[in-house]
Enzyme design. Structure first.
Site, mmCIF file in Angstrom:
data_model
loop_
_atom_site.group_PDB
_atom_site.id
_atom_site.type_symbol
_atom_site.label_atom_id
_atom_site.label_comp_id
_atom_site.label_asym_id
_atom_site.label_seq_id
_atom_site.Cartn_x
_atom_site.Cartn_y
_atom_site.Cartn_z
ATOM 1 N N ASP A 61 1.133 -1.365 -0.136
ATOM 2 C CA ASP A 61 -0.563 0.124 -0.414
ATOM 3 C C ASP A 61 0.729 1.359 0.257
ATOM 4 O O ASP A 61 0.425 2.813 -0.636
ATOM 5 C CB ASP A 61 -1.067 0.363 1.528
ATOM 6 C CG ASP A 61 -2.157 -1.147 1.048
ATOM 7 O OD1 ASP A 61 -2.331 -1.556 -0.289
ATOM 8 O OD2 ASP A 61 -2.707 -0.733 2.148
ATOM 9 N N LEU A 62 2.162 1.355 0.688
ATOM 10 C CA LEU A 62 2.957 2.534 0.779
ATOM 11 C C LEU A 62 4.044 2.516 -0.616
ATOM 12 O O LEU A 62 4.114 3.530 -0.663
ATOM 13 C CB LEU A 62 3.668 2.335 2.526
ATOM 14 C CG LEU A 62 2.838 2.168 3.344
ATOM 15 C CD1 LEU A 62 3.448 1.962 4.753
ATOM 16 C CD2 LEU A 62 2.200 3.348 3.667
#
Length: 401
Positions: free
Chosen positions: A175-176
């Site tokens: 996600d990051l």
């Protein structure tokens, strides 16, 4: 008089966040830290961003801001809108008309069903930058969460030890990674817009972002034809790099010896200069072949050394090393820059930490669910009292105050 503080570089920009969990919200907080006004639109059907309910076993149930939600939602205003209903959909479209950036993470196809797809919103506002985050791309409707993409991109297979089996990383790193990719796309689109006046549609998939971050593990396969295997903290190409050794006092130390000079300095700091001349260990290629033997020798050397003396010798020799820290120790480090966010009893970490760049915004804490709903409708959209009452009734909000 001292010179006036330089305003954050994105001051005056408005961002609409139609995203939840981590990738999209992380992007929204990043833009807020750079001065943008960020309006987070939350889904009433799920009680808002699902991470509001992702609480630790011993975490207080008070309020609607969980520790997880607080990791990516500083500096935003929250409005709850059911976009499956006409008034909610119209309100988001009205927000898009006056926005510079819109961040969306709908499953492919759902945005079109709701009338919030790139074509529709760009027709309303050609200057809008529509930033879309998906799991597998805009043509694949499969839902995808970080844990799944970690597995499908190879990270889970690589993570862990030969004995542990595959292990998910403890942070939603995919996600990051996707957030960093979409941030770059947004900033480039903003730069392009300064010359053309036109917005556009940019998109990043979690899978693409993850595979793009495989770095040397990818090229170990693509170039050398080797399928990487789980090695714990070890590095497939360098030894000792990532290797962890227990010290006499029980602390654990990690090495990152990347050059032959650093290896020679390590041997001297350990009081074992003969290791640098041992043909099994003299060059990195030989150390990779004799990894197990070398690690056994180093394990014994570190365990038998006086910790204070050894640490001083490693520092003096400029051998790259560090300690394996738990989270409490992480935040005791003097080397941390201006990373912490603290306000009104809340603490968090910034998503933009580069130094020597224009000023960053002083952020409000993460908002309670729908804390700014009426304000957004009245102040940002300019809805008159009858329109406001009609929409609030449709959305089952309490009446205007």
């Amino acid at each position: 008089m001292p010179p006036a503080a330089e305003p954050p570089p994105l001051s005056g920009l408005r961002v609409i966040e139609l995203a939840s969990i981590l990738a999209g919200p992380s992007t929204g907080q990043f833009l807020a830290e750079l001065g943008a006004e960020v309006v987070k639109v939350e889904n009433p059907a799920t009680g808002g961003d699902p991470t509001r309910a992702w609480r630790l076993a011993n975490e207080s149930a008070a309020g609607t801001v969980s520790a997880y939600f607080a990791c990516a939602n500083w500096g935003k205003r929250s409005i709850a809108l059911d976009v499956s209903r006409p008034g909610g959909r119209r309100a988001v479209q009205d927000l898009a008309r006056g926005a510079d950036v819109l961040i969306a993470s709908y499953k492919p196809g759902d945005d079109r069903k709701l009338g919030l797809d790139p074509d529709t919103l760009l027709a309303l506002n050609p200057r809008l930058i529509y930033a879309q985050i998906s799991a597998y791309g805009s043509t694949d409707p499969r839902p995808g969460f970080d844990a799944i993409i970690q597995a499908e991109s190879g990270f889970t297979y690589l993570n862990g030890t030969a004995d542990s089996g595959p292990v998910k990383m403890p942070v939603a790193l995919v996600d990051l990674l996707a957030a960093h990719q979409i941030k770059e796309a947004i900033l480039l689109a903003l730069l392009r817009r300064t010359g053309t006046g036109q917005g556009g549609h940019v998109e990043v998939s979690l899978l693409d972002a993850a595979v793009a971050a495989l770095a040397n593990q990818a090229t170990n396969y693509l170039v050398a034809g080797v399928v990487p295997q789980r090695m714990g903290s070890e590095h497939p190409n360098i030894v000792p790099y990532g290797s962890i050794f227990a010290l006499a006092d029980g602390r654990e130390l990690v090495l990152a010896v990347g050059t032959e000079r650093q290896w020679q300095n390590l041997c001297r700091a350990l009081g074992r200069p003969e290791l640098a001349d041992d043909e099994r260990f003299a060059r990195n290629a030989a150390r990779v072949r004799h990894r197990a033997t070398l690690n056994a020798v180093l394990t014994e050397a570190f365990a038998g050394a006086d910790t204070e003396t050894l640490v001083a010798a490693l520092a003096q020799a400029r051998v790259p090393f560090g300690f394996v820290n738990d989270m409490a120790a992480v935040f005791r480090q003097d080397a941390l820059g201006d990373v912490l966010l603290e306000r009104d009893g809340w603490r968090g970490v910034r998503h933009y930490v580069a130094r020597g760049t224009p000023g960053r915004e002083a952020l409000d804490p993460p908002p309670e669910y729908n804390a700014h709903g009426e304000w957004v409708l009245r102040e940002l959209l300019g809805y008159d009292a009858p329109t406001l009452r009609e929409l609030m009734a449709e959305q089952a909000w309490p009446g205007p105050q």
